[in-house]
Design a protein around this motif. Structure first.
Motif, mmCIF file in Angstrom:
data_model
loop_
_atom_site.group_PDB
_atom_site.id
_atom_site.type_symbol
_atom_site.label_atom_id
_atom_site.label_comp_id
_atom_site.label_asym_id
_atom_site.label_seq_id
_atom_site.Cartn_x
_atom_site.Cartn_y
_atom_site.Cartn_z
ATOM 1 N N MET A 1 0.843 -1.203 0.000
ATOM 2 C CA MET A 1 0.000 0.000 0.000
ATOM 3 C C MET A 1 0.878 1.252 0.000
ATOM 4 N N LEU A 2 0.507 2.226 -0.833
ATOM 5 C CA LEU A 2 1.275 3.469 -0.903
ATOM 6 C C LEU A 2 1.003 4.320 0.339
ATOM 7 N N ARG A 3 2.057 4.916 0.873
ATOM 8 C CA ARG A 3 1.894 5.781 2.041
ATOM 9 C C ARG A 3 1.598 7.220 1.648
ATOM 10 N N LYS A 4 1.865 7.564 0.390
ATOM 11 C CA LYS A 4 1.631 8.915 -0.119
ATOM 12 C C LYS A 4 0.678 8.858 -1.307
ATOM 13 N N LYS A 5 0.045 10.000 -1.593
ATOM 14 C CA LYS A 5 -0.773 10.121 -2.791
ATOM 15 C C LYS A 5 0.108 10.675 -3.913
ATOM 16 N N PHE A 6 -0.113 10.178 -5.129
ATOM 17 C CA PHE A 6 0.672 10.604 -6.279
ATOM 18 C C PHE A 6 -0.242 11.138 -7.382
ATOM 19 N N VAL A 7 0.212 12.226 -8.011
ATOM 20 C CA VAL A 7 -0.493 12.777 -9.172
ATOM 21 C C VAL A 7 0.448 12.663 -10.372
ATOM 22 N N VAL A 8 -0.012 11.973 -11.401
ATOM 23 C CA VAL A 8 0.795 11.725 -12.588
ATOM 24 C C VAL A 8 0.684 12.900 -13.547
ATOM 25 N N ASN A 9 1.823 13.345 -14.035
ATOM 26 C CA ASN A 9 1.899 14.406 -15.033
ATOM 27 C C ASN A 9 1.447 13.841 -16.388
ATOM 28 N N GLY A 10 0.261 14.247 -16.834
ATOM 29 C CA GLY A 10 -0.307 13.709 -18.066
ATOM 30 C C GLY A 10 0.022 14.497 -19.315
ATOM 31 N N ARG A 11 1.059 15.310 -19.273
ATOM 32 C CA ARG A 11 1.422 16.081 -20.463
ATOM 33 C C ARG A 11 1.782 15.173 -21.641
ATOM 34 N N PHE A 12 2.247 13.953 -21.359
ATOM 35 C CA PHE A 12 2.606 13.024 -22.435
ATOM 36 C C PHE A 12 1.402 12.666 -23.310
ATOM 37 N N LEU A 13 0.205 12.879 -22.792
ATOM 38 C CA LEU A 13 -1.016 12.551 -23.542
ATOM 39 C C LEU A 13 -1.283 13.537 -24.680
ATOM 40 N N THR A 14 -0.511 14.614 -24.754
ATOM 41 C CA THR A 14 -0.686 15.605 -25.825
ATOM 42 C C THR A 14 0.200 15.303 -27.034
ATOM 43 N N ARG A 15 0.966 14.190 -26.973
ATOM 44 C CA ARG A 15 1.915 13.866 -28.044
ATOM 45 C C ARG A 15 1.604 12.501 -28.663
ATOM 46 N N LYS A 16 2.076 12.303 -29.889
ATOM 47 C CA LYS A 16 1.997 10.979 -30.496
ATOM 48 C C LYS A 16 2.811 9.991 -29.669
ATOM 49 N N ILE A 17 2.444 8.720 -29.753
ATOM 50 C CA ILE A 17 3.099 7.702 -28.938
ATOM 51 C C ILE A 17 4.418 7.264 -29.569
ATOM 52 N N THR A 18 5.525 7.596 -28.882
ATOM 53 C CA THR A 18 6.836 7.034 -29.201
ATOM 54 C C THR A 18 7.311 6.318 -27.934
ATOM 55 N N GLY A 19 8.611 6.104 -27.782
ATOM 56 C CA GLY A 19 9.107 5.293 -26.684
ATOM 57 C C GLY A 19 8.727 5.770 -25.289
ATOM 58 N N VAL A 20 8.968 7.058 -24.981
ATOM 59 C CA VAL A 20 8.711 7.537 -23.621
ATOM 60 C C VAL A 20 7.211 7.593 -23.315
ATOM 61 N N GLU A 21 6.396 7.935 -24.319
ATOM 62 C CA GLU A 21 4.941 7.952 -24.110
ATOM 63 C C GLU A 21 4.417 6.527 -23.904
ATOM 64 N N ARG A 22 5.017 5.584 -24.637
ATOM 65 C CA ARG A 22 4.645 4.174 -24.457
ATOM 66 C C ARG A 22 4.959 3.733 -23.033
ATOM 67 N N TYR A 23 6.145 4.113 -22.547
ATOM 68 C CA TYR A 23 6.552 3.779 -21.178
ATOM 69 C C TYR A 23 5.523 4.282 -20.174
ATOM 70 N N ALA A 24 5.143 5.548 -20.296
ATOM 71 C CA ALA A 24 4.201 6.138 -19.348
ATOM 72 C C ALA A 24 2.865 5.396 -19.364
ATOM 73 N N GLY A 25 2.328 5.172 -20.550
ATOM 74 C CA GLY A 25 1.029 4.514 -20.657
ATOM 75 C C GLY A 25 1.035 3.093 -20.126
ATOM 76 N N GLU A 26 2.062 2.318 -20.470
ATOM 77 C CA GLU A 26 2.116 0.923 -20.048
ATOM 78 C C GLU A 26 2.423 0.798 -18.558
ATOM 79 N N MET A 27 3.270 1.671 -18.036
ATOM 80 C CA MET A 27 3.538 1.652 -16.594
ATOM 81 C C MET A 27 2.269 1.937 -15.802
#
Length: 351
Positions: A1-27
């Protein structure tokens, strides 16, 4: 269980999917199976090209009068503070104020600044300098990239955790049976390359390999962001032989078909933090993979690939060895998005 709350930076959603965007989505997709409801929020910019759906990770469109870098550094930061959370930034960039957790995928910007525009280099040097001092945790993709981080930023303060990439998103795509006909290719009579056509991808090697192996077709798929890179691909002065085909941007379904039916997949890159395409190639049924003889390619692929000097252009590609299928199966079991997400989750639990 996470002890902290996390907010994910969704700026990657404004770009076409290449390697780093793929990483973010799949993670995030795999992290969604591990977290409890309310522990992770995905902050989505209003100009997102797509919005993923999750079971436990909540997605929130965070509106404001800014976009791009300003959205990331102002609107997103205010949203993180409002939720009393830590920001989770999976695509190299992070807010300058309270950068939280950040994934630095590679140090190409330091190792090869000549590949990029001057403004881009200056901005990323500021970003990485800030992150290596002020982040709570840094993620990266490989032992090689971790060593590069410590080489260029020896005073890095946060812990560095390796969260390797995976190939298993490729299982979601059906191969396009018409791809060979569409691109005028013949089974087992062409070499295939698929990546963004950046200078570090070494398209020059493929062009010269085509000149040295005239009886085969060489199909190159991909495009380049010329706003970021100083040169479109580093091959502009080359005379393009007739047996080269530039396919442009192709779909994953087409790529899967081209991987399966090529004589070999070519990936003579100069520099990577990891490199997903060789894994995608093997997962799609590719028989052989040819990669550059570099530290990162040996780390990831071990003995499953044929290694070439990325600066030697007259390589004969007639009699390439076929790797042992059992070795490929072991490789593919090792590098999955779930395995990477488990390491990410365990690291977040410690904060």
């Amino acid at each position: 269980m996470l002890r902290k709350k996390f907010v994910v930076n969704g700026r990657f959603l404004t770009r076409k999917i290449t390697g780093v965007e793929r990483y973010a989505g799949e993670m995030l997709k795999n992290l969604d199976e591990m977290v409890s409801e309310g522990e992770v929020i995905l902050a989505v910019p209003p100009n997102a090209l797509y919005v993923p759906e999750f079971k436990k990770i909540k997605t929130v469109t965070v509106k404001g009068r800014f976009s791009g870098i300003l959205w990331e550094n102002l609107t997103f930061v205010r949203f993180v503070k409002k939720n009393k959370a830590i920001s989770l930034n999976l695509c190299n960039t992070a807010p300058l104020i309270n950068p939280g957790v950040c994934c630095i995928h590679d140090l190409k910007i330091k190792a090869h600044p000549e590949y990029f525009g001057k403004k881009f280099v200056k901005w990323y040097k500021i970003l990485f300098g800030n992150q290596t001092k002020r982040c709570k945790l840094i993620l990266t993709n490989s032992e090689f990239s971790k060593a590069e981080l410590l080489k260029y930023y020896p005073d890095t303060k946060p812990e560095i955790v390796i969260t390797p990439l995976g190939w298993d998103h490729y299982g979601n795509f059906e191969k396009d049976e018409n791809a060979l006909i569409k691109y005028g290719l013949t089974k087992d009579n062409y070499f295939f390359s698929m990546s963004s056509l950046e200078p570090n991808k070494n398209i020059k090697w493929i062009i010269n390999a085509a000149k040295a192996n005239e009886k085969y077709t060489f199909a190159i798929a991909g495009s380049v962001n010329e706003k970021v890179f100083a040169k479109a691909g580093g091959y502009e002065e080359e005379v393009i032989p007739r047996n080269i085909k530039f396919l442009g941007f192709i779909s994953d379904e087409e790529g899967k078909m081209l991987f399966e039916n090529c004589k070999a997949f070519l990936y003579p890159t100069f520099y990577e933090g990891f490199g997903i395409p060789p894994l995608e190639a093997y997962s799609a049924g590719c028989k052989r993979v040819v990669v550059s003889d570099t530290q990162i390619m040996h780390e990831i692929l071990n003995d499953t690939a044929f290694f070439v000097n990325p600066n030697y252009y007259n390589e004969s590609l007639d009699d390439l060895p076929t790797p042992d299928k059992e070795q490929i199966d072991i490789l593919l079991k090792k590098y999955t998005w779930k395995n990477g997400a488990i390491k990410l989750y365990n690291a977040l639990c410690r904060l």
